[in-house]
Each structure stands twice: as C-alpha cells, then as structure tokens.
Write a protein that holds these residues in place. Structure first.
Motif, PDB file in Angstrom:
ATOM      1  N   SER A   5       0.823  -1.209   0.000  1.00 21.30           N
ATOM      2  CA  SER A   5       0.000   0.000   0.000  1.00 21.30           C
ATOM      3  C   SER A   5       0.861   1.265   0.000  1.00 21.30           C
ATOM      4  O   SER A   5       0.412   2.313  -0.461  1.00 21.30           O
ATOM      5  CB  SER A   5      -0.949   0.003   1.198  1.00 21.30           C
ATOM      6  N   LEU A  46      -5.879   1.303  -0.213  1.00 21.13           N
ATOM      7  CA  LEU A  46      -6.691   0.711   0.849  1.00 21.13           C
ATOM      8  C   LEU A  46      -6.923  -0.780   0.593  1.00 21.13           C
ATOM      9  O   LEU A  46      -6.822  -1.598   1.505  1.00 21.13           O
ATOM     10  CB  LEU A  46      -8.017   1.445   0.971  1.00 21.13           C
ATOM     11  N   LYS A  49      -3.786  -2.508   1.434  1.00 25.01           N
ATOM     12  CA  LYS A  49      -3.589  -2.505   2.891  1.00 25.01           C
ATOM     13  C   LYS A  49      -4.465  -3.552   3.565  1.00 25.01           C
ATOM     14  O   LYS A  49      -4.044  -4.215   4.510  1.00 25.01           O
ATOM     15  CB  LYS A  49      -3.907  -1.114   3.445  1.00 25.01           C
ATOM     16  N   GLN A  50      -5.685  -3.706   3.065  1.00 19.62           N
ATOM     17  CA  GLN A  50      -6.622  -4.659   3.652  1.00 19.62           C
ATOM     18  C   GLN A  50      -6.326  -6.089   3.204  1.00 19.62           C
ATOM     19  O   GLN A  50      -6.964  -7.014   3.694  1.00 19.62           O
ATOM     20  CB  GLN A  50      -8.052  -4.301   3.258  1.00 19.62           C
ATOM     21  N   ALA A  69     -13.116  -2.145  -2.024  1.00 18.74           N
ATOM     22  CA  ALA A  69     -12.518  -1.736  -0.754  1.00 18.74           C
ATOM     23  C   ALA A  69     -13.512  -1.801   0.400  1.00 18.74           C
ATOM     24  O   ALA A  69     -13.183  -1.459   1.533  1.00 18.74           O
ATOM     25  CB  ALA A  69     -11.962  -0.314  -0.874  1.00 18.74           C
TER      26      ALA A  69
END
Length: 88
Positions: A5, A46, A49-50, A69
C-alpha cells in the motif's frame, strides 16, 4: 520491502501535489483527471492494505474500487455522486 500500500499512497501524495500545481495554472480539465487519480490510487492503496486480494485490480472505475474496498455502502450519497462526477 515496504507494504504494497505504501506505493499507492506515495503516488497519491505526488498526484495531489500535481493537481494543486495544475489548479494554480488554471488547467481545470487536468485538475479533474488528477483528482480522479488521487481517489483511484487511494482506494487501491486501501485494497492493498486490507489484503483483500494479492493483486490490486487493474480497473479505473471509482465505484467498483470503492465496492472492492468495502467502502461504497458506507458512503453518503454526496460521496457517491462525487465518484460519478469524476468518472471519465
């Protein structure tokens, strides 16, 4: 190696600065394009990142990215309208 990310969020900062510079020179069409890029890359950051998936999708639809997302259904109508407005 940094988080996947990190790449996306670094690009967001760069594109936002570009949008500001274009705004100062009244290049409004390109300001809109860069704002689209900022939101697109923010959503991709995002997603990365997730860890929703290994590869961030190669799409440009802000609505589809917001759904991927898992944000779209939490967004206000005003925010959804903004996504629609910035779509090409």
């Amino acid at each position: 190696m940094g988080d996947k990310s990190d790449y996306w969020f670094e690009m967001v900062e760069y594109d936002l600065e570009t949008a500001k510079a274009l705004l100062l020179t009244k290049r409004y069409l390109y300001v809109g394009f860069m704002c689209h890029q900022v939101i697109e890359k923010s959503l991709k950051g995002l997603i990365a990142k997730q860890c929703i998936e290994d590869a961030v999708p190669h799409i440009h639809s802000l609505t589809k990215l917001a759904k991927k997302a898992e944000l779209y259904h939490e967004m206000s109508e005003q925010h959804k309208d903004l996504l629609d407005f910035l779509e090409p």
